[in-house]
Scaffold this motif. Structure first.
Motif, PDB file in Angstrom:
ATOM      1  N   PHE A  30      12.884   4.753  -1.863  1.00  0.00           N
ATOM      2  CA  PHE A  30      11.983   3.623  -1.695  1.00  0.00           C
ATOM      3  C   PHE A  30      10.546   3.949  -2.082  1.00  0.00           C
ATOM      4  CE2 PHE A  30      15.444   2.108   0.979  1.00  0.00           C
ATOM      5  CZ  PHE A  30      15.478   0.764   0.635  1.00  0.00           C
ATOM      6  N   LEU A  31      10.286   5.181  -2.526  1.00  0.00           N
ATOM      7  CA  LEU A  31       8.933   5.521  -2.939  1.00  0.00           C
ATOM      8  C   LEU A  31       8.546   4.645  -4.126  1.00  0.00           C
ATOM      9  CD1 LEU A  31       6.825   7.546  -1.974  1.00  0.00           C
ATOM     10  CD2 LEU A  31       7.496   9.042  -3.845  1.00  0.00           C
ATOM     11  N   GLY A  32       7.423   3.983  -4.025  1.00  0.00           N
ATOM     12  CA  GLY A  32       7.014   3.025  -5.049  1.00  0.00           C
ATOM     13  C   GLY A  32       7.258   1.600  -4.630  1.00  0.00           C
ATOM     14  N   GLN A  33       7.994   1.413  -3.549  1.00  0.00           N
ATOM     15  CA  GLN A  33       8.222   0.087  -2.993  1.00  0.00           C
ATOM     16  C   GLN A  33       7.525  -0.018  -1.647  1.00  0.00           C
ATOM     17  OE1 GLN A  33      12.355  -1.214  -3.150  1.00  0.00           O
ATOM     18  NE2 GLN A  33      12.838   0.492  -4.508  1.00  0.00           N
ATOM     19  N   ILE A  34       7.265  -1.244  -1.227  1.00  0.00           N
ATOM     20  CA  ILE A  34       6.608  -1.450   0.050  1.00  0.00           C
ATOM     21  C   ILE A  34       7.657  -1.475   1.151  1.00  0.00           C
ATOM     22  CG2 ILE A  34       5.203  -3.015   1.441  1.00  0.00           C
ATOM     23  CD1 ILE A  34       3.880  -3.972  -1.106  1.00  0.00           C
ATOM     24  N   PRO A  35       7.597  -0.554   2.108  1.00  0.00           N
ATOM     25  CA  PRO A  35       8.601  -0.506   3.176  1.00  0.00           C
ATOM     26  C   PRO A  35       8.410  -1.655   4.171  1.00  0.00           C
ATOM     27  CG  PRO A  35       6.880   1.091   3.595  1.00  0.00           C
ATOM     28  CD  PRO A  35       6.583   0.505   2.236  1.00  0.00           C
ATOM     29  N   LEU A  36       9.459  -1.923   4.939  1.00  0.00           N
ATOM     30  CA  LEU A  36       9.360  -2.957   5.962  1.00  0.00           C
ATOM     31  C   LEU A  36       8.329  -2.572   7.016  1.00  0.00           C
ATOM     32  CD1 LEU A  36      13.124  -3.869   6.511  1.00  0.00           C
ATOM     33  CD2 LEU A  36      11.374  -5.218   5.319  1.00  0.00           C
ATOM     34  N   ARG A  37       8.313  -1.307   7.392  1.00  0.00           N
ATOM     35  CA  ARG A  37       7.334  -0.829   8.368  1.00  0.00           C
ATOM     36  C   ARG A  37       7.006   0.620   8.052  1.00  0.00           C
ATOM     37  NH1 ARG A  37       7.812  -0.732  15.046  1.00  0.00           N
ATOM     38  NH2 ARG A  37       5.831   0.356  15.400  1.00  0.00           N
ATOM     39  N   PRO A  38       5.742   0.914   7.818  1.00  0.00           N
ATOM     40  CA  PRO A  38       5.369   2.307   7.509  1.00  0.00           C
ATOM     41  C   PRO A  38       5.443   3.191   8.733  1.00  0.00           C
ATOM     42  CG  PRO A  38       3.419   0.938   7.716  1.00  0.00           C
ATOM     43  CD  PRO A  38       4.592   0.002   7.812  1.00  0.00           C
ATOM     44  N   PHE A  39       5.476   4.500   8.514  1.00  0.00           N
ATOM     45  CA  PHE A  39       5.340   5.440   9.618  1.00  0.00           C
ATOM     46  C   PHE A  39       3.952   5.262  10.238  1.00  0.00           C
ATOM     47  CE2 PHE A  39       8.579   9.024   8.556  1.00  0.00           C
ATOM     48  CZ  PHE A  39       9.561   8.071   8.367  1.00  0.00           C
ATOM     49  N   GLU A  40       3.844   5.603  11.522  1.00  0.00           N
ATOM     50  CA  GLU A  40       2.567   5.434  12.211  1.00  0.00           C
ATOM     51  C   GLU A  40       2.213   6.688  12.995  1.00  0.00           C
ATOM     52  OE1 GLU A  40       2.230   1.899  14.649  1.00  0.00           O
ATOM     53  OE2 GLU A  40       3.732   0.886  13.415  1.00  0.00           O
ATOM     54  N   GLY A  41       0.935   6.976  13.052  1.00  0.00           N
ATOM     55  CA  GLY A  41       0.415   8.033  13.914  1.00  0.00           C
ATOM     56  C   GLY A  41      -0.848   7.538  14.597  1.00  0.00           C
ATOM     57  N   VAL A  42      -0.852   7.556  15.913  1.00  0.00           N
ATOM     58  CA  VAL A  42      -1.993   7.067  16.691  1.00  0.00           C
ATOM     59  C   VAL A  42      -2.306   8.077  17.790  1.00  0.00           C
ATOM     60  CG1 VAL A  42      -2.903   5.214  18.155  1.00  0.00           C
ATOM     61  CG2 VAL A  42      -1.319   4.655  16.282  1.00  0.00           C
ATOM     62  N   THR A  43      -3.565   8.404  17.966  1.00  0.00           N
ATOM     63  CA  THR A  43      -3.972   9.247  19.084  1.00  0.00           C
ATOM     64  C   THR A  43      -5.064   8.555  19.883  1.00  0.00           C
ATOM     65  OG1 THR A  43      -5.673  10.463  17.842  1.00  0.00           O
ATOM     66  CG2 THR A  43      -3.429  11.364  17.821  1.00  0.00           C
TER      67      THR A  43
END
Length: 241
Positions: free
Chosen positions: A98-111
């Motif tokens: 899927f690299l090059g396509q827009i994913p349904l939900r990206p990975f997230e990192g929050v602190t």
């Protein structure tokens, strides 16, 4: 090391990559003691594959060596967390094609962080590291940062008590009593709470020692991160800050 410092020192460190949108670090200063300041550092980064929103403390202190020790550990942890999110996102989308396509939900990192105690000799705070890498929900890992402000060194639970004092008995009893008040919220049987471990997670408040456990460790996910506040007087003078 130069690259590491550059990553934290400049919010525009990746502006050359047009796919990345990095907002400038903003600083919100909170003064807790005359000689110690905690400054909020915020880094935001967004791509089609991952999003980072990192809020973390930076300490300003009149002892430069102590200040450097504290800030170095926090910065290294934040950098490692962010790098892990980015590396895993790249690997996942390459692997799935899927690299090059827009994913349904990206990975997230929050602190996010909380300052729990500042005294003339102790700084105690926690940072929550939330990550989402697919699945039904994300995962939060809480890490405590407890420092001796005389040396800048971290300390463990055992370091708070008189040598030979059975602090584990007091803590285990307090936790067991709290669990027995709402047993339906915790695991029972072979997965139930038995005792704290030698490297037990904790932080300090003005009047209490707070023991906490990871998600799933002693209770289902819905319970969240279990915390148990134990007033200092329960240790009958054997705890020293």
């Amino acid at each position: 090391m130069n690259n590491f410092l550059y990553w934290f020192g400049l919010a525009s460190y990746e502006m050359a990559n047009k796919k990345r949108k990095v907002q400038k670090i903003r600083k919100h200063e909170a003064t807790f003691k005359k000689e110690l300041k905690v400054i909020e550092q915020v880094i935001r980064e967004r791509t089609p594959y991952y999003e980072l929103q990192l809020s973390f403390p930076q300490v300003s202190y009149n002892d430069e060596e102590v200040e450097m020790k504290i800030n170095r550990q926090i910065q290294e942890d934040i950098h490692a967390f962010a790098s892990n999110i980015k590396d895993d996102a790249r690997k996942f989308y390459q692997l799935t094609g899927f690299l090059g396509q827009i994913p349904l939900r990206p990975f997230e990192g929050v602190t996010t962080f909380v300052i729990h105690l500042i005294s003339p000799t102790v700084l105690s705070m926690t940072i929550d590291y939330y990550q989402f890498k697919g699945g039904a929900h994300g995962y939060t890992k809480r890490k405590a940062y407890n420092y001796n402000l005389m040396t800048g060194d971290s300390f463990f639970l055992i370091d708070l008590f008189d040598k030979g004092y059975n602090y584990r008995r007091v803590i285990n009893g307090a936790i067991s009593d709290a669990i027995n008040e709402h047993p339906e919220e915790y695991y029972q049987g072979r997965d139930s709470f038995i005792t704290i471990n030698p490297n037990q997670s904790f932080y300090l408040e003005p009047d209490s020692l707070v023991i906490y456990f990871d998600l799933y460790q002693i209770a289902p996910y819905v319970k969240g991160i279990p915390e148990f506040r134990i007033p200092y007087e329960m240790f009958e003078g054997h705890l020293h800050l």
